[in-house]
Design a protein around this motif. Sequence first.
Motif, PDB file in Angstrom:
ATOM      1  N   HIS A  48       0.826  -1.207   0.000  1.00  0.00           N
ATOM      2  CA  HIS A  48       0.000   0.000   0.000  1.00  0.00           C
ATOM      3  C   HIS A  48       0.861   1.259   0.000  1.00  0.00           C
ATOM      4  O   HIS A  48       1.932   1.302   0.607  1.00  0.00           O
ATOM      5  CB  HIS A  48      -0.886   0.036   1.253  1.00  0.00           C
ATOM      6  N   THR A  49       0.353   2.313  -0.634  1.00  0.00           N
ATOM      7  CA  THR A  49       0.953   3.645  -0.524  1.00  0.00           C
ATOM      8  C   THR A  49      -0.124   4.647  -0.106  1.00  0.00           C
ATOM      9  O   THR A  49      -0.056   5.827  -0.423  1.00  0.00           O
ATOM     10  CB  THR A  49       1.586   4.087  -1.854  1.00  0.00           C
ATOM     11  N   THR A  50      -1.127   4.155   0.611  1.00  0.00           N
ATOM     12  CA  THR A  50      -2.264   4.993   0.981  1.00  0.00           C
ATOM     13  C   THR A  50      -1.838   6.180   1.845  1.00  0.00           C
ATOM     14  O   THR A  50      -2.354   7.287   1.688  1.00  0.00           O
ATOM     15  CB  THR A  50      -3.318   4.152   1.736  1.00  0.00           C
ATOM     16  N   ARG A  51      -0.901   5.950   2.738  1.00  0.00           N
ATOM     17  CA  ARG A  51      -0.464   7.061   3.591  1.00  0.00           C
ATOM     18  C   ARG A  51       0.229   8.137   2.766  1.00  0.00           C
ATOM     19  O   ARG A  51       0.046   9.341   3.003  1.00  0.00           O
ATOM     20  CB  ARG A  51       0.474   6.535   4.684  1.00  0.00           C
ATOM     21  N   VAL A  52       0.998   7.727   1.773  1.00  0.00           N
ATOM     22  CA  VAL A  52       1.687   8.683   0.907  1.00  0.00           C
ATOM     23  C   VAL A  52       0.688   9.380  -0.020  1.00  0.00           C
ATOM     24  O   VAL A  52       0.747  10.605  -0.215  1.00  0.00           O
ATOM     25  CB  VAL A  52       2.772   7.970   0.079  1.00  0.00           C
ATOM     26  N   GLY A  53      -0.225   8.602  -0.597  1.00  0.00           N
ATOM     27  CA  GLY A  53      -1.136   9.145  -1.594  1.00  0.00           C
ATOM     28  C   GLY A  53      -2.296   9.927  -1.028  1.00  0.00           C
ATOM     29  O   GLY A  53      -2.704  10.954  -1.581  1.00  0.00           O
ATOM     30  N   LEU A  54      -2.880   9.448   0.076  1.00  0.00           N
ATOM     31  CA  LEU A  54      -4.068  10.080   0.638  1.00  0.00           C
ATOM     32  C   LEU A  54      -3.837  10.725   1.994  1.00  0.00           C
ATOM     33  O   LEU A  54      -4.711  11.423   2.509  1.00  0.00           O
ATOM     34  CB  LEU A  54      -5.204   9.052   0.767  1.00  0.00           C
ATOM     35  N   GLY A  55      -2.697  10.448   2.605  1.00  0.00           N
ATOM     36  CA  GLY A  55      -2.451  10.994   3.936  1.00  0.00           C
ATOM     37  C   GLY A  55      -3.260  10.314   5.018  1.00  0.00           C
ATOM     38  O   GLY A  55      -3.455  10.869   6.103  1.00  0.00           O
ATOM     39  N   ILE A  56      -3.739   9.092   4.749  1.00  0.00           N
ATOM     40  CA  ILE A  56      -4.582   8.363   5.703  1.00  0.00           C
ATOM     41  C   ILE A  56      -3.841   7.117   6.171  1.00  0.00           C
ATOM     42  O   ILE A  56      -3.269   6.382   5.365  1.00  0.00           O
ATOM     43  CB  ILE A  56      -5.923   7.954   5.056  1.00  0.00           C
ATOM     44  N   HIS A  57      -3.870   6.887   7.470  1.00  0.00           N
ATOM     45  CA  HIS A  57      -3.175   5.727   8.024  1.00  0.00           C
ATOM     46  C   HIS A  57      -3.800   5.382   9.374  1.00  0.00           C
ATOM     47  O   HIS A  57      -4.226   6.277  10.108  1.00  0.00           O
ATOM     48  CB  HIS A  57      -1.689   6.040   8.204  1.00  0.00           C
ATOM     49  N   ALA A  58      -3.876   4.110   9.680  1.00  0.00           N
ATOM     50  CA  ALA A  58      -4.425   3.660  10.960  1.00  0.00           C
ATOM     51  C   ALA A  58      -3.441   2.691  11.606  1.00  0.00           C
ATOM     52  O   ALA A  58      -3.369   1.532  11.194  1.00  0.00           O
ATOM     53  CB  ALA A  58      -5.777   2.973  10.749  1.00  0.00           C
ATOM     54  N   PRO A  59      -2.649   3.131  12.578  1.00  0.00           N
ATOM     55  CA  PRO A  59      -1.732   2.221  13.268  1.00  0.00           C
ATOM     56  C   PRO A  59      -2.491   1.022  13.829  1.00  0.00           C
ATOM     57  O   PRO A  59      -3.508   1.175  14.520  1.00  0.00           O
ATOM     58  CB  PRO A  59      -1.134   3.097  14.374  1.00  0.00           C
ATOM     59  N   MET A  60      -1.995  -0.187  13.536  1.00  0.00           N
ATOM     60  CA  MET A  60      -2.812  -1.382  13.684  1.00  0.00           C
ATOM     61  C   MET A  60      -3.055  -1.837  15.123  1.00  0.00           C
ATOM     62  O   MET A  60      -4.106  -2.389  15.423  1.00  0.00           O
ATOM     63  CB  MET A  60      -2.196  -2.518  12.875  1.00  0.00           C
ATOM     64  N   ALA A  61      -2.107  -1.649  16.031  1.00  0.00           N
ATOM     65  CA  ALA A  61      -2.354  -2.089  17.411  1.00  0.00           C
ATOM     66  C   ALA A  61      -3.528  -1.329  18.002  1.00  0.00           C
ATOM     67  O   ALA A  61      -4.413  -1.913  18.650  1.00  0.00           O
ATOM     68  CB  ALA A  61      -1.094  -1.898  18.259  1.00  0.00           C
ATOM     69  N   THR A  62      -3.568  -0.034  17.782  1.00  0.00           N
ATOM     70  CA  THR A  62      -4.677   0.773  18.275  1.00  0.00           C
ATOM     71  C   THR A  62      -5.969   0.421  17.552  1.00  0.00           C
ATOM     72  O   THR A  62      -7.030   0.285  18.179  1.00  0.00           O
ATOM     73  CB  THR A  62      -4.364   2.262  18.108  1.00  0.00           C
ATOM     74  N   ALA A  63      -5.905   0.255  16.226  1.00  0.00           N
ATOM     75  CA  ALA A  63      -7.107  -0.052  15.452  1.00  0.00           C
ATOM     76  C   ALA A  63      -7.734  -1.374  15.890  1.00  0.00           C
ATOM     77  O   ALA A  63      -8.951  -1.463  16.099  1.00  0.00           O
ATOM     78  CB  ALA A  63      -6.777  -0.084  13.962  1.00  0.00           C
ATOM     79  N   VAL A  64      -6.919  -2.405  16.054  1.00  0.00           N
ATOM     80  CA  VAL A  64      -7.448  -3.714  16.466  1.00  0.00           C
ATOM     81  C   VAL A  64      -8.049  -3.630  17.868  1.00  0.00           C
ATOM     82  O   VAL A  64      -9.128  -4.168  18.136  1.00  0.00           O
ATOM     83  CB  VAL A  64      -6.346  -4.785  16.405  1.00  0.00           C
ATOM     84  N   SER A  65      -7.365  -2.941  18.766  1.00  0.00           N
ATOM     85  CA  SER A  65      -7.875  -2.793  20.132  1.00  0.00           C
ATOM     86  C   SER A  65      -9.200  -2.042  20.148  1.00  0.00           C
ATOM     87  O   SER A  65     -10.133  -2.407  20.883  1.00  0.00           O
ATOM     88  CB  SER A  65      -6.836  -2.068  20.991  1.00  0.00           C
ATOM     89  N   ASP A  66      -9.317  -0.989  19.334  1.00  0.00           N
ATOM     90  CA  ASP A  66     -10.564  -0.230  19.261  1.00  0.00           C
ATOM     91  C   ASP A  66     -11.708  -1.091  18.737  1.00  0.00           C
ATOM     92  O   ASP A  66     -12.832  -1.060  19.251  1.00  0.00           O
ATOM     93  CB  ASP A  66     -10.388   0.986  18.351  1.00  0.00           C
TER      94      ASP A  66
END
Length: 374
Positions: free
Chosen positions: A223-241
């Motif tokens: 993926h290059t979503t963080r570079v292209g769209l500026g969107i990112h979800a760090p996974m440890a926090t995302a899974v815990s949420d």
Amino acid sequence: MSNEIEIGRGKRGRRAFSFDDVAVVPSRRTRDPRDVSTGWQIDAYHFDLPIVAAPMDSVMSPATAVALGNLGGLGVLDLEGLWTRYDDPAPLLAEIRALPAAEATRRMQEIYAEPIKSELITQRLKEIRAAGVTVAGALSPQRIQEHYQTVLDAGVDLFVIRGTTVSAEHVSTSAEPLNLKRFIYELDVPVVVGGAASYTAALHLMRTGAAGVLVGFGGGAAHTTRVGLGIHAPMATAVSDVAAARRDYLDESGGRYVHVIADGGVGHSGDIVRAIACGADAVMLGAALARASEAPGEGWHWGPEAHHAQLPRGERVEVGTAGTLEEILFGPGHTADGTTNLVGALRRAMATTGYSDLKEFQRVEVVVSPYQPR
């Protein structure tokens, strides 16, 4: 207690953690790894391994889906990939692997412009069913209306709706959006849907009737979503949420359990351990399985984002070959980099921390311990 930090006087941001930022902690008890169970079940389907293969052409073909199923995991075929566009995709796979980096995206866009053929969807799913393993196929939300009936008629066991992000409430002024709740209600098969990366988004997906939620947003190796769209979800926090959303929905629904599947940022054995420790029931693997010698990418890896017709948000990456599919999952490993014997590493981690099954292991103590490369 708030973990927000001040970015500037006009904006605050919540601190979030990736899998590399956390680690599990041993307890007072240890176990024999042979006494540890890695099995899980979604709806009526039991699997010996908490491993779901990502629906990517570099990872899954009908043959590798069968091979993974025979080893105890779940292979999900991309029903918008080369296998449903071409009678014989082997020459196209070879061409993609050999493309110069500067030409890869443009040529992949041309290759994937070939229309999806309903008869090939039927043929590929029947090939998997004939082998006697659980049949799973994936479509993006944009393709559901067009192809879902073909998928159901072919006899799929699990239906996966997978996109970079999938919401229960999509707003459009130009087209009638998919009513996810009505769609899932009318199906006779369990549906896994995602990605979702927040408590609220996941809770709304659970309320649609989904059997499982994929957690992640553009965090995979290709993926290059963080570079292209500026969107990112760090996974440890995302899974815990999302695990917290599962807990609250369990109470809200009177006991309906929705499975949480980490999808993204799970490239090595330690990531699998931490994903389950943060609350995942299973993990969806892309690059980790693309390293198998049987993988169609043969050491190269790419997802559907890499050939998006208007805005590519991924790329073809070289991940190399670490061993056979069986060696990737069960070893023996000949390197210490977490790319082989993934299940053995999970068993060892569970045994070292004293837990006998995956549901118990979700209660393991976790600390914030950012990884420092040597």
